[in-house]
Design an enzyme around this catalytic site. Sequence first.
Site, PDB file in Angstrom:
ATOM      1  N   HIS A  25      -0.122  -0.600 -10.145  1.00 38.49           N
ATOM      2  CA  HIS A  25      -0.973  -1.316  -9.186  1.00 38.49           C
ATOM      3  C   HIS A  25      -1.598  -2.561  -9.825  1.00 38.49           C
ATOM      4  O   HIS A  25      -2.808  -2.765  -9.776  1.00 38.49           O
ATOM      5  CB  HIS A  25      -2.064  -0.406  -8.628  1.00 38.49           C
ATOM      6  N   ARG A  34       0.844  -1.189   0.000  1.00 35.96           N
ATOM      7  CA  ARG A  34       0.000   0.000   0.000  1.00 35.96           C
ATOM      8  C   ARG A  34       0.882   1.243   0.000  1.00 35.96           C
ATOM      9  O   ARG A  34       1.899   1.309   0.711  1.00 35.96           O
ATOM     10  CB  ARG A  34      -0.920   0.026   1.231  1.00 35.96           C
ATOM     11  N   GLU A  46      -3.270   7.508  -6.840  1.00 29.31           N
ATOM     12  CA  GLU A  46      -3.342   6.686  -8.053  1.00 29.31           C
ATOM     13  C   GLU A  46      -4.497   7.169  -8.931  1.00 29.31           C
ATOM     14  O   GLU A  46      -5.610   7.335  -8.438  1.00 29.31           O
ATOM     15  CB  GLU A  46      -3.521   5.211  -7.679  1.00 29.31           C
TER      16      GLU A  46
END
Length: 342
Positions: free
Chosen positions: A302, A254, A283
Amino acid sequence: MSVRVLVAGDDFVLNRLLIAALGRATTADLDIREISLPWPSVPFGRVAEVDEASGTEEQLIEALDGAEICLTQMAPLTERILASAPGLKLFGISRGGPVNANLEAATRHGVAVTYAPGRNAQATAEHTVGMILAALRRIPETHADLTAGTWRGDYYEYDRVGPELAGSTVGLVGYGAIGSLVARMLRGLGAEVIVHDPYVKPDLVEELVGLDELLSRSQIVSLHARVTAETAGMIGAAQIAALPPDAVLVNCARGSLLDYDAVCDALDSGHLYGAAFDVFPSEPIPAGSRLLSTPHVVLTPHLAGASKQTAANAARLVAADAGRYLSGQPLLHCANPRGATA
């Protein structure tokens, strides 16, 4: 009488995967309604009071009309949606955590929320090892040079090359489903693995150490901790300075675990040899971010958990709990057990 089910898949956890998994999990008579959400083509975001969701409250309110069960990956579950869906009893989120659900509101409305822990553990572990190797061996940079028409022989100079993974000490911060798999893979490649995780039992780890010791001994550090009040921002400038010179830092967990500006400073100064990240504080990465111009950083968007097996696992896990619900059995992965009995 049939049970109405809303299947709200997307372009990763497909509706057909959820429906097929549901068919294997139960023989109940189901009235299945489908909608498709736009993730990942459209990034997830905040919807009302929940994070990392896809679709709108209006879309879900309409689609949930008469539904008792919803299986999804990214659909939001908000107070407004719950108030508009009085017949809803089970909301299955095919993710490692139910971040797109208001659990407190779901409990008050008597809706059980299930999720899919460990669905992407293998994929994320494999990606992590790939990121470590990519950073150690400068794979993205040398590829970019070659495609630009430049043969960089200077990458072979002693002061430019990195260490081999075999014989290196790798520190893992977090030893859950993903961290433990990464450890097994790294040991298979000859690395020495040490672990910091205050929640793991010492007899489950070959060498369990404090964070300060892990940082001082590790040539490579990979983050696998969950984000909590205690772990948010746990790796900052002081922790990075404690790493040995020419260390490599990897984060596929994370973004909020790490101070990315401090990483860029350490790369610019030469203290770090490299870094590799699949997750970020914001993001998509904003234009102008230092991460996009700092040298020796490997970046992926991601997608560490992106594999066909992850999507199939996700569908199987939430469908299995839907089958348990329909047969009156206890739910295996319920995020709000009081919601199942309200």
